[in-house]
Design an enzyme around this catalytic site. Structure first.
Site, short mmCIF file in Angstrom:
data_model
loop_
_atom_site.label_atom_id
_atom_site.label_comp_id
_atom_site.label_asym_id
_atom_site.label_seq_id
_atom_site.Cartn_x
_atom_site.Cartn_y
_atom_site.Cartn_z
N GLN A 149 28.95 32.13 34.34
CA GLN A 149 27.80 32.93 34.77
C GLN A 149 27.31 33.76 33.60
OE1 GLN A 149 28.75 34.84 38.89
NE2 GLN A 149 30.71 34.26 38.01
N ASN A 150 28.07 33.76 32.51
CA ASN A 150 27.73 34.63 31.38
C ASN A 150 26.58 34.06 30.56
OD1 ASN A 150 29.85 36.06 32.31
ND2 ASN A 150 31.27 35.52 30.68
N VAL A 151 25.82 34.97 30.01
CA VAL A 151 24.66 34.58 29.20
C VAL A 151 24.91 34.86 27.72
CG1 VAL A 151 23.04 34.98 31.12
CG2 VAL A 151 23.55 36.86 29.55
N CYS B 221 8.82 32.37 28.49
CA CYS B 221 7.56 32.97 28.93
C CYS B 221 7.60 33.13 30.44
CB CYS B 221 6.39 32.09 28.50
SG CYS B 221 4.83 32.62 29.22
N ASN C 82 42.01 38.24 37.40
CA ASN C 82 41.14 39.42 37.40
C ASN C 82 42.01 40.66 37.25
OD1 ASN C 82 39.15 41.53 38.31
ND2 ASN C 82 37.94 39.73 38.89
N CYS D 2 3.73 34.86 24.57
CA CYS D 2 3.65 33.41 24.42
C CYS D 2 2.24 33.05 23.99
CB CYS D 2 3.98 32.79 25.77
SG CYS D 2 3.77 31.04 25.90
N CYS E 44 4.34 30.77 31.84
CA CYS E 44 4.32 29.29 31.83
C CYS E 44 5.71 28.69 31.68
CB CYS E 44 3.39 28.77 30.73
SG CYS E 44 4.10 28.89 29.07
N HIS F 31 23.50 30.92 34.50
CA HIS F 31 22.48 31.98 34.48
C HIS F 31 21.70 32.05 33.18
CE1 HIS F 31 24.90 34.19 37.89
NE2 HIS F 31 24.19 33.17 38.33
C1 BJW Z 1 38.23 41.42 34.21
C2 BJW Z 1 38.43 42.02 32.99
C3 BJW Z 1 39.37 41.41 32.15
C4 BJW Z 1 36.95 43.16 33.96
N1 BJW Z 1 40.00 40.32 32.56
N2 BJW Z 1 38.87 40.34 34.60
C5 BJW Z 1 23.49 34.35 49.90
C6 BJW Z 1 23.94 35.52 50.48
C7 BJW Z 1 23.49 36.75 50.02
C8 BJW Z 1 22.58 36.85 48.97
C9 BJW Z 1 22.14 35.69 48.40
C10 BJW Z 1 22.58 34.46 48.87
N3 BJW Z 1 21.99 33.50 48.11
C11 BJW Z 1 21.20 34.09 47.19
C12 BJW Z 1 21.28 35.43 47.34
C13 BJW Z 1 20.55 36.43 46.54
C14 BJW Z 1 21.19 36.71 45.20
C15 BJW Z 1 22.60 37.28 45.42
O1 BJW Z 1 23.60 36.62 45.28
N4 BJW Z 1 22.68 38.58 45.70
C16 BJW Z 1 23.98 39.25 45.89
C17 BJW Z 1 24.09 40.44 44.94
C18 BJW Z 1 24.12 39.64 47.32
N5 BJW Z 1 21.23 35.51 44.36
C19 BJW Z 1 20.17 35.09 43.69
O2 BJW Z 1 19.10 35.66 43.78
C20 BJW Z 1 20.33 33.87 42.81
N6 BJW Z 1 19.27 32.96 43.02
C21 BJW Z 1 19.19 32.17 44.10
O3 BJW Z 1 20.07 32.16 44.95
O4 BJW Z 1 18.08 31.37 44.12
C22 BJW Z 1 17.78 30.65 45.33
C23 BJW Z 1 16.86 31.51 46.12
C24 BJW Z 1 15.67 31.90 45.56
C25 BJW Z 1 14.81 32.69 46.31
C26 BJW Z 1 15.17 33.10 47.59
C27 BJW Z 1 16.39 32.70 48.11
C28 BJW Z 1 17.24 31.90 47.37
C29 BJW Z 1 20.22 34.24 41.33
C30 BJW Z 1 21.33 35.11 40.88
C31 BJW Z 1 21.11 35.50 39.42
C32 BJW Z 1 22.14 36.50 38.94
N7 BJW Z 1 21.69 37.05 37.71
C33 BJW Z 1 22.54 37.99 36.99
C34 BJW Z 1 21.73 38.49 35.77
C35 BJW Z 1 21.61 37.39 34.74
C36 BJW Z 1 20.81 37.81 33.59
C37 BJW Z 1 21.43 38.94 32.86
O5 BJW Z 1 22.53 38.81 32.30
O6 BJW Z 1 20.80 40.00 32.83
O7 BJW Z 1 23.74 37.35 36.57
S1 BJW Z 1 23.12 39.36 37.97
C38 BJW Z 1 24.69 39.49 37.19
O8 BJW Z 1 25.73 39.20 38.16
C39 BJW Z 1 24.73 38.34 36.17
C40 BJW Z 1 26.12 37.82 36.36
O9 BJW Z 1 26.22 36.51 35.85
C41 BJW Z 1 26.33 37.94 37.83
C42 BJW Z 1 27.77 37.92 38.27
O10 BJW Z 1 28.47 39.02 37.79
P1 BJW Z 1 29.98 38.86 37.30
O11 BJW Z 1 30.04 37.96 36.15
O12 BJW Z 1 30.84 38.52 38.46
O13 BJW Z 1 30.28 40.33 36.74
P2 BJW Z 1 30.77 41.65 37.52
O14 BJW Z 1 30.49 42.79 36.64
O15 BJW Z 1 30.26 41.70 38.88
O16 BJW Z 1 32.36 41.44 37.64
C43 BJW Z 1 33.22 41.47 36.53
C44 BJW Z 1 34.62 41.20 37.02
O17 BJW Z 1 35.50 41.12 35.91
C45 BJW Z 1 35.18 42.32 37.93
O18 BJW Z 1 35.75 41.71 39.09
C46 BJW Z 1 36.27 42.96 37.07
O19 BJW Z 1 37.37 43.44 37.86
C47 BJW Z 1 36.68 41.83 36.19
N8 BJW Z 1 37.23 42.19 34.90
N9 BJW Z 1 37.60 43.16 32.93
C48 BJW Z 1 39.73 39.83 33.83
N10 BJW Z 1 39.65 41.95 30.95
ZN ZN Z 2 3.51 30.90 28.23
#
Ligand code: BJW
Ligand code: ZN
Length: 248
Positions: A100-102, A126, A212, A147, A129, A118
């Site tokens: 999921q990392n960027v 852009c 984790n 763009c 477009c 992600h």
């Molecule tokens: C350690 C550690 C160490 C620390 N060792 N561990 C179904 C149900 C409910 C909601 C939805 C659903 N389907 C879709 C949704 C909406 C939404 C969603 O999920 N919302 C929830 C918040 C409820 N999802 C979307 O909108 C997605 N799109 C989609 O579904 O499209 C279809 C659609 C479209 C239109 C309408 C309907 C459906 C898109 C999701 C995009 C997420 N984007 C981000 C930003 C990316 C760009 C950027 O980087 O800025 O992605 S949000 C952010 O969260 C980022 C991450 O990849 C993502 C996940 O986070 P992650 O990696 O889990 O990080 P943390 O910080 O949460 O956790 C870190 C963990 O590490 C912790 O547990 C620590 O304990 C641990 N840790 N140190 C091991 N050393």
């Molecule tokens: Zn463009």
């Protein structure tokens, strides 16, 4: 860290291993996570910044957040957790790394096949477009680049409410469905659809292991949770299963 005998045996006999990583795997490199104690940036939650609406409402603020993160990422290095996964890819018959990392740190550690769910923060896209650009000048101050179509350039990442790249997502679900072992590493598993992958793997018969620093929402439903830092646990696992020491 003591690994269970069943885990060691499962890994040794696995033909297919799938791994999902999240921000936690890069935490030890110095990249801030999204949620948790260090997860806030200037009091904003990711849900308030990582959206198209937020960007259109206040492009400068969102651009500033991404440039702040780009700068951090360009100054840090992969950690032993990333390197251990790059080694594992070469030891297992079929290995799928889904992130999921960027931040691109898996690739910089030597991972070859990375499914970026992600997107990648070091590219731009852009918002009008969709045209991509592979270069971003993080020193750029003032005006947000545009763009040739006139649209604003945003980061090439997936914001809330946006679709994930469909081919990448399909490959990720296929990997989860057919793997023997699934690792969920350093992710809070709250953001969909990525958060479904461990459960899909479980339902289709995989042995699911979570790594984790603390329990998560899926901990009760997985086969094993290894509590600790991924940069410590993964190299130890590599040593235990394959007798490979990545610190050498
Ligand atoms: C350690 C550690 C160490 C620390 N060792 N561990 C179904 C149900 C409910 C909601 C939805 C659903 N389907 C879709 C949704 C909406 C939404 C969603 O999920 N919302 C929830 C918040 C409820 N999802 C979307 O909108 C997605 N799109 C989609 O579904 O499209 C279809 C659609 C479209 C239109 C309408 C309907 C459906 C898109 C999701 C995009 C997420 N984007 C981000 C930003 C990316 C760009 C950027 O980087 O800025 O992605 S949000 C952010 O969260 C980022 C991450 O990849 C993502 C996940 O986070 P992650 O990696 O889990 O990080 P943390 O910080 O949460 O956790 C870190 C963990 O590490 C912790 O547990 C620590 O304990 C641990 N840790 N140190 C091991 N050393
Ligand atoms: Zn463009």
């Amino acid at each position: 860290m003591c690994f269970s005998e069943i885990l060691i045996q499962k890994i040794k006999t696995a033909n297919r291993i799938a791994v999902l990583t999240g921000a936690g795997i890069s935490a030890e490199s110095g990249v801030p996570t999204f949620r948790g104690k260090d997860g806030l940036w200037k009091k904003f939650r990711p849900e308030e910044l990582a959206t198209y609406e937020a960007f259109m409402r206040n492009p400068n603020l969102v651009w500033e957040w991404y440039n702040y993160r780009r700068k951090i990422i360009s100054e840090v290095n992969p950690n032993p957790g990333h390197f251990a996964l790059a080694s594992m890819e070469r030891l297992v018959p079929e290995f799928f790394l889904i992130t999921q990392n960027v931040d691109g740190l898996h690739q910089r550690a030597g991972s070859l096949n990375v499914l970026e769910l992600h997107g990648n923060i070091m590219r731009s896209r852009c918002v009008k477009c969709g045209k991509k650009s592979c270069t971003v000048n993080i020193e750029e101050k003032g005006e947000i680049p545009r763009c040739e179509c006139g649209g604003l350039m945003g980061p090439d990442v997936v914001w809330f409410g946006e679709m994930l790249p469909q081919d990448v997502l399909r490959n990720a679900f296929n990997a989860a469905e057919k793997c023997d072992i699934f690792f969920s590493i350093g992710t809070s598993t709250v953001v969909q659809p990525a958060a479904s992958l461990p459960m899909v793997a479980k339902r289709t018969g995989a042995f699911v292991v979570e790594i984790n620093v603390e329990p998560t929402v899926i901990s009760e439903n997985v086969d094993e949770t290894l509590i600790g830092m991924s940069g410590k646990i993964l190299p130890k696992l590599l040593k235990k299963v394959w007798d490979i020491d990545i610190s050498k």
